[in-house]
Design a protein around this motif. Structure first.
Motif, short mmCIF file in Angstrom:
data_model
loop_
_atom_site.label_atom_id
_atom_site.label_comp_id
_atom_site.label_asym_id
_atom_site.label_seq_id
_atom_site.Cartn_x
_atom_site.Cartn_y
_atom_site.Cartn_z
N GLU A 8 0.63 -1.61 13.88
CA GLU A 8 0.53 -1.97 12.46
C GLU A 8 0.22 -0.72 11.62
O GLU A 8 0.77 -0.55 10.53
CB GLU A 8 -0.54 -3.05 12.28
N THR A 9 -0.63 0.15 12.15
CA THR A 9 -0.98 1.38 11.41
C THR A 9 0.24 2.26 11.21
O THR A 9 0.48 2.77 10.11
CB THR A 9 -2.03 2.19 12.21
N ARG A 49 4.26 -7.05 -3.54
CA ARG A 49 4.63 -7.49 -2.20
C ARG A 49 4.98 -8.96 -2.17
O ARG A 49 5.85 -9.39 -1.44
CB ARG A 49 3.47 -7.22 -1.22
N ARG A 58 3.34 1.35 11.20
CA ARG A 58 4.24 0.63 10.29
C ARG A 58 3.83 0.83 8.84
O ARG A 58 4.67 0.98 7.96
CB ARG A 58 4.16 -0.85 10.65
N GLN A 59 2.52 0.83 8.60
CA GLN A 59 2.02 1.00 7.24
C GLN A 59 2.12 2.45 6.78
O GLN A 59 2.52 2.74 5.66
CB GLN A 59 0.56 0.53 7.14
N ASP A 84 5.21 1.60 4.47
CA ASP A 84 4.46 0.54 3.76
C ASP A 84 4.64 -0.82 4.41
O ASP A 84 4.68 -1.85 3.73
CB ASP A 84 4.92 0.42 2.29
N GLY A 85 4.80 -0.84 5.72
CA GLY A 85 4.89 -2.11 6.43
C GLY A 85 6.28 -2.72 6.51
O GLY A 85 6.49 -3.72 7.19
#
Ligand SMILES: Nc1ncnc2c1ncn2[C@@H]1O[C@H](COP(=O)(O)OP(=O)(O)OP(=O)(O)O)[C@@H](O)[C@H]1O
Ligand SMILES: [Mg+2]
Length: 410
Positions: free
Chosen positions: A195-196, A140, A198-199, A219-220
Motif C-alpha cells: 500500500e505504501t 478522490r 502504491r501511494q 497516489d494509490g
C-alpha cells in the motif's frame, strides 16, 4: 461452502495456470485447485495457434477442476501483448448544483470513454484516476459532494478485438466463460505492490517469457500501463545463438548458470554442455554466458526506462520498481535493473498463500495469483464455479461502467 469461489486463468507465453480459490474473510483466499501446463500456441502474450493454445488451456482447466473437485464455468483471464494500448482521458458532465451521485460518476466515466476508440479495439479497463469538481482537483470520492461541473480523469486500456476474441475462444472451448479480462501488470500489482509503494509512486514490472508488463501507480491509483513484447524467451534465444545450443538446452543453461551481471562471475567458472556441432561436451565460461545475458537484460531495462520517461511520470516514483515474473529469478537482475533505471528495485512474489500453494510462491505466479485478488477486489459475489447447486457466475463487464462502479464504490 457458502463462501464465493474465484477462478483465474493466466495464459502466459510459457505456461498456463488456472487457479481456483475460496474467499475466506475479507482479503483472504484458500487455493483449492491448481492447473499448471506448458503453454502452446502463444507467442509474446498472444494466440498464434488457436488449436494448440485451446488444448493447453483445456489441460490447465481440467487439472484445476480435478484438484479442486469443482466444475469451472467462469473465470477471470489475464491479457497481455503489444496489441494492448492505453490512453488517459477526461470526461465532463454538468450537475447543476445538486449532490453528485453514482449515476453522475458513471456518466462522467462514459464521457471519458467517448475519446476516439477505433472499432477494431475493445475497452478492457476504464480506471478512474481522480475527479475535479468545479475546477477543484485531487478529489478522490465525489459522491455526496455538491458541484456544477464534474470531471473525471480516466485511464482507458484497450486491446485489439480480434486478439481478445481468439483468447476468449481458447477459454470458451472448455465451456468456461471469460467473466473479465485483466491486464497482466494490474493482476500482478494486486499481489506484489504494498500500500505504501502504491501511494508513494512505484512501477510494477513483470518480466515473463514473452512480455514485459509495466504498471505505474501513483497516489494509490494506476496512472499508466504498458506491455512490451520482450521477455525471458529472448534471453534464451540469444544464448542459443551465441553458444550454438538447442533452445531447450539454452533455457536450462540460463536457469542453472545464468547471471545478469558479467562482473559478478569469476574468470575461472566453467560449465560443460553439449552443443549442436560437437560430439563431446564442451566447456563454456560462465562469464561468456553472463555477457550474452547482460546485453539483453540491459536492453530490456533501457526499453522499460524509455517507456517510463515517455509516460512523463519518471520523477514521481520514489518507491522505485517492484520486479516480478519468472525472469526476475535471474541472479543479478535486481542490481542491473537498479543501475539502468537509477531507482531502488525489489523482487516480489506471491506470499502468505493458504491451501494448495506448493508451486505458487515463485515470481512466475504473481499474475496468476493476482487474478484471484482482482476478483476479490471486484467483489465477485456470484459463484464463478458451477455444478451441483451452483449456478453460473454473473459476468462482470468492465465496459459496463455502472455495474463496475457499483462493485468498486462503497
Ligand atoms: N531461475 C530462472 N532464471 C532465469 N530465468 C528464469 C528462471 N526461471 C524461470 N525463468 C524464465 O522466466 C520466464 C517465464 O516466466 P513466466 O512464467 O512469468 O512467463 P509467462 O507468464 O509464461 O509469460 P508472459 O507473461 O511473458 O506471457 C521464462 O523465460 C523462463 O526462462
Ligand atoms: Mg506472465
Amino acid at each position: 461452502m457458502d463462501e464465493p469461489i474465484v477462478v483465474g486463468i493466466d495464459i502466459g507465453t510459457t505456461k498456463t495456470c488456472t487457479l481456483v480459490a475460496r474467499v475466506e474473510g475479507e482479503r483472504s483466499l484458500r487455493i483449492l485447485g491448481v492447473g499448471i501446463e506448458p503453454s502452446q500456441g502463444i507467442r509474446k502474450g498472444t494466440v498464434v495457434d488457436l488449436t494448440a493454445a485451446t488444448q493447453s488451456v483445456a489441460r490447465s482447466i481440467e487439472k484445476a477442476e480435478r484438484s479442486s473437485g469443482l466444475e469451472i464455468t467462469s473465470a477471470l483471464v489475464s491479457l497481455a501483448g503489444s496489441h494492448v494500448s492505453s490512453v488517459n482521458s477526461r470526461g465532463v458532465v454538468g450537475i447543476s448544483g445538486r449532490v453528485i451521485d453514482g449515476d453522475d460518476v458513471a456518466r462522467a466515466l462514459e464521457a471519458a470513454q467517448a475519446v476516439a476508440i477505433p472499432h477494431n479495439r475493445e475497452v478492457i479497463h476504464v480506471i478512474q484516476r481522480g475527479f475535479v469538481i468545479d475546477g477543484q482537483d485531487g478529489i478522490r470520492m465525489p459522491i455526496g459532494m455538491h458541484g456544477y461541473r464534474l470531471e473525471v480523469e480516466a485511464h482507458i486500456i484497450t486491446a485489439a478485438q480480434s486478439t481478445v476474441e481468439n483468447l476468449r475462444q481458447c477459454v470458451s472451448s472448455s465451456g468456461v466463460e471469460v467473466s473479465q479480462f485483466v491486464l497482466n501488470p494490474l493482476a500482478s500489482a494486486e499481489v506484489v505492490l504494498s500500500e505504501t509503494e502504491r501511494q508513494m509512486g512505484a512501477v510494477v514490472c513483470d518480466i515473463g517469457g514473452g512480455t514485459t508488463d509495466l504498471a505505474i501507480y501513483i497516489d494509490g491509483d494506476v496512472w499508466h500501463t504498458m506491455v512490451l513484447a520482450v521477455g525471458g524467451n529472448h534471453i534464451t534465444s540469444d544464448i542459443a545463438h551465441g553458444l550454438r545450443l538447442p533452445v531447450s538446452q539454452a533455457e536450462d543453461v540460463k536457469k542453472q548458470y545464468g547471471n545478469a551481471i558479467e562482473g559478478e562471475v569469476g574468470e575461472d567458472e566453467f560449465f560443460s554442455v553439449r552443443t549442436f556441432s560437437e560430439e563431446k561436451p564442451m566447456q563454456v565460461s560462465r562469464k561468456e554466458l553472463a555477457h550474452i545475458i547482460e546485453a539483453r537484460v540491459e536492453e530490456i531495462f533501457l526499453l522499460v526506462l524509455q517507456e517510463i520517461k515517455r509516460s512523463g511520470y519518471d520523477g514521481l516514483l520514489p518507491a522505485g520498481m517492484v520486479l516480478t515474473g519468472g525472469s526476475s529469478l535471474l541472479p543479478g537482475i535486481r542490481t542491473l535493473a537498479s543501475n539502468v533505471l537509477g531507482v531502488p528495485v525489489r523482487i516480489a512474489r506471491p506470499e502468505n498463500l493458504v491451501g494448495l500453494t506448493d508451486q505458487l510462491g515463485s515470481p512466475a505466479y504473481s499474475t496468476s495469483v493476482g487474478l484471484l485478488y482482482w476478483a476479490l477486489l471486484m467483489n465477485e459475489a456470484g459463484p464463478l464455479v458451477g455444478g451441483g447447486s451452483h449456478g453460473k457466475g454473473a459476468p462482470v463487464d468492465l465496459t459496463n461502467i455502472k455495474e463496475w462502479l457499483k462493485r468498486l464504490l462503497p
